[in-house]
Design a protein around this motif. Structure first.
Motif, PDB file in Angstrom:
ATOM      1  N   GLU A   1       0.823  -1.207   0.000  1.00 49.93           N
ATOM      2  CA  GLU A   1       0.000   0.000   0.000  1.00 49.93           C
ATOM      3  C   GLU A   1       0.860   1.261   0.000  1.00 49.93           C
TER       4      GLU A   1
ATOM      5  N   ASP B   1       2.132  -0.365  -7.171  1.00 56.66           N
ATOM      6  CA  ASP B   1       1.097   0.197  -8.033  1.00 56.66           C
ATOM      7  C   ASP B   1      -0.273  -0.327  -7.634  1.00 56.66           C
ATOM      8  N   ASN B   2      -1.136   0.562  -7.141  1.00 55.35           N
ATOM      9  CA  ASN B   2      -2.512   0.216  -6.788  1.00 55.35           C
ATOM     10  C   ASN B   2      -2.599  -0.999  -5.856  1.00 55.35           C
TER      11      ASN B   2
END
Length: 250
Positions: A39, A58-59
């Motif tokens: 995260e 990423d995401n």
């Protein structure tokens, strides 16, 4: 009645086989060494972007992308753990030809790798003394197909239990196989990404029965700044594997 007896014998044979095969208990490992959900930026997994390799958070995923036809060993900032429980999720692709997995044990010249691809296949191989040995059989370059894996661009949960030289592998909560694999002078752990491949790791949890301190493995993946590169080339059934190892200048 005869059919019932045969069915019961078959059932108890399967149960006995599974009990015999699954010998490592996850409950043995109570010390958390690493629990990463990606995260935010982290210490254990390197991030870098260059022409050859993308390593990005990423995401909520750890995105690993290799853009040339050479595989990469991405070292983690933790020393080799003798006994452990490792859980992760891997989403291969979107191309079904992509493959990636875990470097279970490694040193500066050799490594033991477990990987999956987007064709619902897995394999285990060891590089040792400039040779590649497929531990899941020589056929199909070691790849073994299983319905317990999901196809490309789907999330697969992978679990590995290790006790001394004994390994157990689970896909999506299903027990797959156990294997005894000796690997001497193990110092490192990491991620393996094959050439021209992409994968996303959703989380990475490592538990053990002993405390292992984080270390700085100089996890550089850009070939231009590596202290040393050991190149191993193996030609098997018209398939070429090229592995790069990031060294410490020894």
């Amino acid at each position: 009645m005869k059919i019932i007896k045969i069915s019961l014998i078959f059932y108890f044979t399967i149960i006995s086989f599974q009990s015999y095969s699954q010998t490592i208990q996850k409950s043995e490992f109570t010390i958390e060494l690493l629990n990463e959900d990606f995260e935010s930026e982290n210490y254990y997994f390197p991030t870098t972007t260059d022409y050859d390799t993308y390593l990005l958070v990423d995401n909520g995923d750890y995105l690993v992308s290799r853009n040339i036809n050479k595989s990469q060993f991405i070292k983690l900032n933790i020393g080799a753990v003798k006994d452990y429980s490792l859980e992760t999720s891997i989403r291969i692709g979107p191309s079904k030809n992509s493959s990636s997995g875990i470097v279970l044990s490694a040193n500066e010249k050799n490594m033991l790798v477990f990987e999956i691809n987007g064709k619902r296949e897995y394999r285990i191989f060891k590089s040792y003394n400039d040779e590649i040995k497929f531990l899941t059989g020589e056929k199909n370059n070691g790849w073994v197909k299983t319905k317990k894996l999901k196809r490309a661009d789907r999330i697969n949960k992978i679990s590995v239990l290790k006790s001394r030289d004994n390994f157990e592998f689970y896909f999506n909560e299903y027990f797959i196989l156990s294997k005894t694999i000796a690997f001497e002078n193990s110092e490192l752990m990491g991620i393996h990404i094959n050439g021209n491949s992409k994968a996303r790791y959703g989380f990475f949890k490592l538990m053990s029965n002993k405390v292992v301190k984080p270390i700085d493995n100089n996890q550089v993946t850009n070939e231009n700044v590596l202290n040393k590169i050991d190149e191993i080339i193996s030609l098997r059934n018209n398939d070429i594997f090229i592995f790069y190892f990031a060294g410490h200048g020894i």
